[in-house]
Write a protein that holds these residues in place. Structure first.
Motif, mmCIF file in Angstrom:
data_model
loop_
_atom_site.group_PDB
_atom_site.id
_atom_site.type_symbol
_atom_site.label_atom_id
_atom_site.label_comp_id
_atom_site.label_asym_id
_atom_site.label_seq_id
_atom_site.Cartn_x
_atom_site.Cartn_y
_atom_site.Cartn_z
ATOM 1 N N PRO A 369 0.838 -1.205 0.000
ATOM 2 C CA PRO A 369 0.000 0.000 0.000
ATOM 3 C C PRO A 369 0.872 1.255 0.000
ATOM 4 O O PRO A 369 2.055 1.214 0.384
ATOM 5 N N THR A 370 0.317 2.366 -0.412
ATOM 6 C CA THR A 370 1.012 3.637 -0.233
ATOM 7 C C THR A 370 0.894 4.054 1.229
ATOM 8 O O THR A 370 0.054 3.537 1.976
ATOM 9 N N LEU A 371 1.711 4.995 1.640
ATOM 10 C CA LEU A 371 1.596 5.512 3.004
ATOM 11 C C LEU A 371 0.233 6.172 3.210
ATOM 12 O O LEU A 371 -0.344 6.098 4.297
ATOM 13 N N ASP A 372 -0.282 6.799 2.177
ATOM 14 C CA ASP A 372 -1.572 7.478 2.290
ATOM 15 C C ASP A 372 -2.714 6.502 2.541
ATOM 16 O O ASP A 372 -3.749 6.873 3.104
ATOM 17 N N GLU A 373 -2.540 5.262 2.115
ATOM 18 C CA GLU A 373 -3.584 4.264 2.288
ATOM 19 C C GLU A 373 -3.573 3.642 3.684
ATOM 20 O O GLU A 373 -4.509 2.954 4.067
ATOM 21 N N LEU A 374 -2.506 3.874 4.441
ATOM 22 C CA LEU A 374 -2.423 3.344 5.795
ATOM 23 C C LEU A 374 -3.127 4.279 6.764
ATOM 24 O O LEU A 374 -3.190 5.498 6.544
ATOM 25 N N ASP A 375 -3.640 3.737 7.850
ATOM 26 C CA ASP A 375 -4.359 4.528 8.842
ATOM 27 C C ASP A 375 -3.455 5.623 9.395
ATOM 28 O O ASP A 375 -2.346 5.348 9.868
ATOM 29 N N GLY A 376 -3.914 6.854 9.327
ATOM 30 C CA GLY A 376 -3.154 7.974 9.844
ATOM 31 C C GLY A 376 -2.120 8.525 8.892
ATOM 32 O O GLY A 376 -1.429 9.496 9.228
ATOM 33 N N SER A 377 -1.972 7.959 7.711
ATOM 34 C CA SER A 377 -0.987 8.421 6.718
ATOM 35 C C SER A 377 0.370 8.673 7.381
ATOM 36 O O SER A 377 0.851 9.796 7.437
ATOM 37 N N PRO A 378 1.006 7.624 7.894
ATOM 38 C CA PRO A 378 2.253 7.800 8.639
ATOM 39 C C PRO A 378 3.383 8.335 7.769
ATOM 40 O O PRO A 378 3.368 8.189 6.544
ATOM 41 N N LYS A 379 4.346 8.946 8.428
ATOM 42 C CA LYS A 379 5.535 9.424 7.741
ATOM 43 C C LYS A 379 6.600 8.333 7.604
ATOM 44 O O LYS A 379 7.545 8.483 6.829
ATOM 45 N N LEU A 380 6.444 7.249 8.353
ATOM 46 C CA LEU A 380 7.459 6.194 8.375
ATOM 47 C C LEU A 380 6.755 4.858 8.561
ATOM 48 O O LEU A 380 5.891 4.717 9.422
ATOM 49 N N ALA A 381 7.111 3.874 7.738
ATOM 50 C CA ALA A 381 6.496 2.554 7.846
ATOM 51 C C ALA A 381 7.502 1.487 7.416
ATOM 52 O O ALA A 381 8.413 1.752 6.630
ATOM 53 N N LEU A 435 12.518 -9.810 2.918
ATOM 54 C CA LEU A 435 12.774 -8.468 2.405
ATOM 55 C C LEU A 435 12.097 -7.455 3.314
ATOM 56 O O LEU A 435 10.903 -7.563 3.597
ATOM 57 N N THR A 436 12.857 -6.449 3.759
ATOM 58 C CA THR A 436 12.319 -5.383 4.603
ATOM 59 C C THR A 436 12.646 -4.039 3.968
ATOM 60 O O THR A 436 13.806 -3.782 3.613
ATOM 61 N N LEU A 437 11.638 -3.210 3.832
ATOM 62 C CA LEU A 437 11.817 -1.851 3.322
ATOM 63 C C LEU A 437 11.347 -0.872 4.393
ATOM 64 O O LEU A 437 10.195 -0.958 4.847
ATOM 65 N N VAL A 438 12.231 0.018 4.813
ATOM 66 C CA VAL A 438 11.853 1.085 5.742
ATOM 67 C C VAL A 438 11.593 2.330 4.894
ATOM 68 O O VAL A 438 12.516 2.925 4.333
ATOM 69 N N VAL A 439 10.316 2.699 4.788
ATOM 70 C CA VAL A 439 9.879 3.716 3.836
ATOM 71 C C VAL A 439 9.569 5.015 4.577
ATOM 72 O O VAL A 439 8.833 5.014 5.574
ATOM 73 N N GLU A 440 10.105 6.115 4.070
ATOM 74 C CA GLU A 440 9.959 7.420 4.728
ATOM 75 C C GLU A 440 9.396 8.463 3.772
ATOM 76 O O GLU A 440 9.876 8.623 2.652
ATOM 77 N N ASP A 441 8.378 9.163 4.227
ATOM 78 C CA ASP A 441 7.874 10.372 3.579
ATOM 79 C C ASP A 441 8.685 11.527 4.149
ATOM 80 O O ASP A 441 8.608 11.831 5.339
ATOM 81 N N GLN A 442 9.481 12.185 3.306
ATOM 82 C CA GLN A 442 10.381 13.236 3.778
ATOM 83 C C GLN A 442 9.776 14.634 3.676
ATOM 84 O O GLN A 442 10.463 15.620 3.945
ATOM 85 N N GLY A 443 8.496 14.715 3.342
ATOM 86 C CA GLY A 443 7.831 16.006 3.270
ATOM 87 C C GLY A 443 7.060 16.146 1.977
ATOM 88 O O GLY A 443 7.583 15.878 0.889
ATOM 89 N N GLY A 444 5.803 16.574 2.092
ATOM 90 C CA GLY A 444 4.962 16.728 0.917
ATOM 91 C C GLY A 444 5.301 17.981 0.133
ATOM 92 O O GLY A 444 5.585 19.042 0.699
ATOM 93 N N VAL A 445 5.280 17.878 -1.188
ATOM 94 C CA VAL A 445 5.558 19.025 -2.060
ATOM 95 C C VAL A 445 4.574 20.154 -1.743
ATOM 96 O O VAL A 445 3.370 19.935 -1.627
ATOM 97 N N ASN A 446 5.117 21.361 -1.560
ATOM 98 C CA ASN A 446 4.279 22.479 -1.120
ATOM 99 C C ASN A 446 4.095 23.569 -2.175
ATOM 100 O O ASN A 446 3.489 24.604 -1.903
ATOM 101 N N TYR A 447 4.598 23.328 -3.386
ATOM 102 C CA TYR A 447 4.464 24.364 -4.422
ATOM 103 C C TYR A 447 4.486 23.688 -5.782
ATOM 104 O O TYR A 447 5.320 22.812 -6.039
ATOM 105 N N LYS A 455 2.214 9.379 -1.283
ATOM 106 C CA LYS A 455 3.529 9.076 -0.718
ATOM 107 C C LYS A 455 3.707 7.578 -0.515
ATOM 108 O O LYS A 455 2.746 6.808 -0.410
ATOM 109 N N GLY A 456 4.976 7.173 -0.391
ATOM 110 C CA GLY A 456 5.296 5.777 -0.119
ATOM 111 C C GLY A 456 5.787 5.051 -1.355
ATOM 112 O O GLY A 456 6.495 5.612 -2.201
ATOM 113 N N LEU A 457 5.433 3.775 -1.479
ATOM 114 C CA LEU A 457 5.808 2.962 -2.629
ATOM 115 C C LEU A 457 4.724 3.089 -3.691
ATOM 116 O O LEU A 457 3.559 2.749 -3.461
#
Length: 587
Positions: A369-381, A435-447, A455-457
């Motif tokens: 899933p994308t990070l947005d599809e996870l509960d709370g839209s986490p920044k790290l998963a 296989l383990t992937l530590v996925v990070e949202d480093q900040g949403g585009v603001n412009y 965000k995410g995969l």
């Protein structure tokens, strides 16, 4: 009650001309117990008004919710402005940019791809009205004609740089008026003919944003508005920094000269920023103009008041300029004093991969899933899948990584896929194992056009080898609850440094309300907390090398520092230094 309105050439307060001398101060980037100090220092520089954005996503992390606690207590902030004898400008968006995550637009807003963001579309306008009704219920009772400080409210933000949907702008203005706003409305755009035309509204005062060529840009603004006061709503006195770049500064002398030119022309001004503060937590945004560049934690902005609230040479120079055009108080703020210098060993490491259950609850998915599809839209998963491919090297590929994925196979680090480097594939030593992937949202585009992107995969995860290619399925995904991370040690007995994300902690002694600067040299990439308050991200990439610790966060006696290291903790020692270190300057 006072009457504030727009005249033929000036702002009018009870019929008398008045010039707005404003400074930007984002309440959500400053600890609430420091608000009065920063507002007071604005007054001492000669300003008579405080301007702030309002971040929709911070106030409404879920639809139907509108938080006003702690750093989001807008009413308290505006009352403090009024108590200081100053006016206020409120810019509620709904889009704010501000180098803030997704420009202030909440993640849930984009759950339905058919919603027409920042245009005249029914579902989007319904959500905008819900938000503006909530925030303006706070603002309306604090308008100047009701005894409060608010004199102006802005419609949208630099819309001419995004679109030209006049019906949308008119709808936003109507929502604001229906919500009880009776003070004048304004728009802001860069002083470019196309932007001023697309982003303005008849009957709403146009203002401009710029930091140089003041006389020329005021002429452009006047060409689009034959009457009414001239105002620079964002006088850019500095700039923001991005990870991997240098620390931006502007010439004190040139900035002061431009401010003098602007004021000599009779214009009003909002200095952006007067005090930038800090994007605490994981609230910084990003830019993407072909290459993704996340914004650092500090929002110092080379402003007159620095990140810690101390006056700079630019403060003195701006005060001198303002004094040529308007009375300024005799009092000056106290000069900067050094912060305490000390060190403390980090200990009791808890490795994520050794006891993942302590870090959060896993959910099961066929595809990632994308990070947005996870509960709370986490920044790290953390994404885990068991591979049953060949016992030989294979190529792991992802459609797109937004924004960073550290890759492990059977607990061993393999590499990192970084969006900034346009990396989406690497070689695994074998096609079988965990296989383990530590996925990070480093900040949403603001412009720009990528605002609101998922965000995410993105897209499938594949393994390619001489025998063919296959999609990786059967994922266990664990969203990390970063708010709960400082209490991690209560949930696990596992200790010891290991590969992958690792939490560390230390204690240090301090006097109550003493601000500190945490120097992160010797660390890799991660997040830090003091007494449960999230200071934000650090990264060896720089330019920022310190994290600001607000004084109100610090307790008398024993204090706790918690660090989540996502890369390598080469030197597990916490060092607090005397002043901010924001990195090398532009050559």
């Amino acid at each position: 009650m006072p009457d504030f309105r727009i005249g033929e050439a000036d702002f009018l307060l009870d019929g008398e001309p008045v010039r707005i001398l404003s400074g930007s101060l984002h309440y959500f980037r400053v600890h609430p117990d420091d608000w009065a100090d920063r507002i007071g220092k604005a007054r001492l520089m000669g300003l008579n008004t405080i301007e702030t954005y309002v971040p929709w996503n911070a106030h409404s992390p879920r639809r139907g919710e509108f938080r006003t606690d702690g750093m989001l207590d807008l009413a308290r902030f505006l009352r403090l402005v009024g108590e200081a004898g100053m006016h206020a400008i409120v810019r509620p968006g709904p889009f704010i940019c501000a180098e803030w995550d997704r420009g202030g637009l909440p993640t849930w807003l984009f759950a339905d791809p058919e919603v027409g963001v920042r245009r005249h579309e029914k579902r989007f306008l319904e959500m905008v009205e819900e938000y503006l009704d909530a925030v303006l219920a706070v603002v309306a009772p604090l308008q100047v004609d009701r005894g409060g400080p608010v004199v102006l409210v802005q419609v949208e933000n630099e819309y001419g740089a995004f679109g030209d949907d006049r019906a949308y702008l008119e709808a936003v203005a109507d929502i604001i008026r229906r919500a009880g706003i009776t003070v004048p409305l304004v728009t802001v755009d860069q002083p470019v003919d196309e932007m001023l035309a697309a982003g303005g509204l008849d009957g709403v005062l146009r203002t401009a944003s710029f930091g140089s060529r003041s006389a020329e840009r005021l002429r452009t603004l006047r060409a689009h508005q034959s009457t009414g006061p001239l105002m620079c709503m964002e006088f850019w006195d500095g700039w923001f920094d991005q990870w991997g770049s240098h620390h931006h500064t502007t010439s004190v002398e040139q900035a002061a000269e431009e401010l003098d030119t602007l004021l000599a022309a009779g214009a009003s001004v909002n200095v952006y920023m007067f005090h930038g503060g800090t994007s605490f937590g994981l609230t910084s945004g990003a830019n993407d103009k072909g290459t993704y560049r996340p914004t650092i934690t500090s929002y110092d902005y080379d402003a007159p008041l620095d990140e810690a609230g101390d006056p700079t040479p630019k403060y003195v120079a701006f005060r001198d300029v303002i004094a040529r055009h308007s009375p300024v108080p005799d009092e000056l703020p106290a000069p900067r004093t050094p912060a305490p210098e000390l060190s403390a060993a980090l200990g009791e490491p808890v490795p994520l991969l050794a006891d993942p259950d302590a870090w959060g609850t896993a959910t099961e998915h066929d595809g990632p899933p994308t990070l947005d599809e996870l509960d709370g839209s986490p920044k790290l998963a953390v994404y885990v899948a068991d591979l049953a491919g060949p016992d030989a090297p294979v190529v792991l590929s992802v459609g797109e990584v937004r924004d960073r994925a550290a890759v492990f196979l059977d607990g061993d680090p393999v590499g990192v896929l970084e969006r900034e480097h346009h990396a989406h594939a690497l070689v695994l030593p074998r096609g079988r194992g965990r296989l383990t992937l530590v996925v990070e949202d480093q900040g949403g585009v603001n412009y720009g056009p990528r605002i609101g992107e998922t965000k995410g995969l993105i897209g499938p995860v594949r393994l390619s080898h001489p025998g063919g290619a296959e999609e990786v399925r059967g994922w266990s995904v664990r969203a990390l609850d970063l708010d709960a991370l400082p209490s991690l040690w209560d949930r696990t007995d596992v200790r010891g440094a290991g590969p992958g994300p690792t939490a560390w902690r230390a204690t240090f002694d301090a006097q109550a309300s003493e601000r500190h600067f945490l120097h992160t040299s010797g660390w890799g990439k991660g997040i830090a907390w003091v007494n449960g308050f999230c200071l934000g991200r650090y990264w060896r990439r720089g330019p920022q090398q310190t994290l600001f610790v607000p004084g109100p966060v610090v307790r008398e006696g024993r204090n706790e520092l918690v660090v989540l290291e996502l890369d390598v903790m080469a030197d597990p020692v916490a060092r607090f230094v005397a002043a901010a270190v924001l990195g090398p300057l532009e050559p």
